[in-house]
Design a protein around this motif. Structure first.
Motif, short mmCIF file in Angstrom:
data_model
loop_
_atom_site.label_atom_id
_atom_site.label_comp_id
_atom_site.label_asym_id
_atom_site.label_seq_id
_atom_site.Cartn_x
_atom_site.Cartn_y
_atom_site.Cartn_z
N THR A 72 29.01 1.49 56.14
CA THR A 72 29.12 0.22 55.42
C THR A 72 27.97 0.03 54.43
O THR A 72 28.21 -0.29 53.27
N GLY A 110 28.53 2.31 51.43
CA GLY A 110 29.58 1.81 50.54
C GLY A 110 29.09 0.63 49.71
O GLY A 110 29.40 0.52 48.52
N LEU A 111 28.32 -0.24 50.34
CA LEU A 111 27.77 -1.39 49.60
C LEU A 111 26.71 -0.97 48.60
O LEU A 111 26.54 -1.60 47.57
N LEU A 145 36.09 -3.00 50.00
CA LEU A 145 36.58 -3.48 51.30
C LEU A 145 37.54 -2.46 51.92
O LEU A 145 37.46 -2.18 53.13
N VAL A 190 36.09 0.63 53.86
CA VAL A 190 35.64 0.47 55.25
C VAL A 190 36.69 -0.28 56.08
O VAL A 190 36.37 -0.88 57.09
N ALA A 237 38.31 -3.04 55.63
CA ALA A 237 37.91 -4.43 55.84
C ALA A 237 38.72 -5.43 55.03
O ALA A 237 38.50 -6.64 55.17
N TYR A 270 38.73 -9.39 55.83
CA TYR A 270 38.06 -10.23 54.84
C TYR A 270 38.98 -11.36 54.39
O TYR A 270 38.58 -12.52 54.35
N LEU A 283 30.37 -7.98 54.71
CA LEU A 283 30.13 -6.63 55.23
C LEU A 283 28.76 -6.47 55.88
O LEU A 283 28.56 -5.59 56.70
N ARG A 329 32.83 -3.58 61.87
CA ARG A 329 32.18 -2.63 60.98
C ARG A 329 31.16 -3.28 60.07
O ARG A 329 30.58 -2.62 59.22
N SER A 330 30.92 -4.57 60.24
CA SER A 330 29.82 -5.18 59.50
C SER A 330 28.53 -4.62 60.10
O SER A 330 28.50 -4.19 61.26
N VAL A 331 27.49 -4.62 59.32
CA VAL A 331 26.23 -4.07 59.81
C VAL A 331 25.77 -4.86 61.04
O VAL A 331 25.41 -4.28 62.07
N CYS A 374 27.89 -4.02 64.07
CA CYS A 374 27.54 -2.73 64.65
C CYS A 374 26.26 -2.82 65.48
O CYS A 374 26.16 -2.22 66.55
#
Length: 142
Positions: A2, A5-6, A35, A38, A40, A44, A61, A69-71, A74
């Motif tokens: 994540t 990707g961000l 989105l 991942v 999402a 979202y 995210l 799967r958001s930081v 996790c």
């Protein structure tokens, strides 16, 4: 993945040059692709119920506790998994440091370079968690 990707995808789309103004660019579609990368997008849309905007995507995210799967999601799951394990003190400490790094960041989708640097800091903190896990539970296996 994540933070990667961000850091990578939006950083590129946010660093458009003035000369690119003539090119038709749809930021919503690009953030939608972030989105999707991942898995999402549907979560979202259910959670945010609004347009797909950079800052909202970044916050979702990074911090959405109900999205696994958001930081932050996790990190919470990692705490739960580590709790019953023996000798997990060093790993918990690395995890707390990573959470501290995450919460000192200001989600900023307006400048790609800043977002990329922020996500780099999160990735380094996650690498420290991985190193602590390795040192604690794998070590030098022969």
């Amino acid at each position: 993945m994540t933070p990667r990707g961000l850091g990578v995808a939006p950083a590129g789309l946010l660093q458009r040059k003035e000369s690119d103004v003539d090119e038709p660019i749809n930021d919503e579609v690009r953030w939608m692709n972030v989105l999707r990368s991942v898995s999402a997008l549907q979560m979202y849309q259910r959670a945010v119920r609004g347009p797909i905007e950079g800052i909202r995507v970044v916050k979702f995210l990074m911090f959405e506790p109900d999205f696994p799967r958001s930081v932050q999601g996790c990190f919470a799951e990692a705490h739960d998994v580590l709790r019953p394990l023996p000798n997990s003190g060093d790993v918990h400490a690395a995890l707390r440091r990573a959470e501290s790094v995450l919460h000192t960041l200001t989600p900023d989708a307006s400048e790609g370079a800043r977002l990329d640097r922020s996500m780099e800091r999160v990735q380094v903190a996650i690498a420290e968690i991985a190193a602590a896990l390795h040192d604690t539970y794998v070590g030098d296996v022969v």
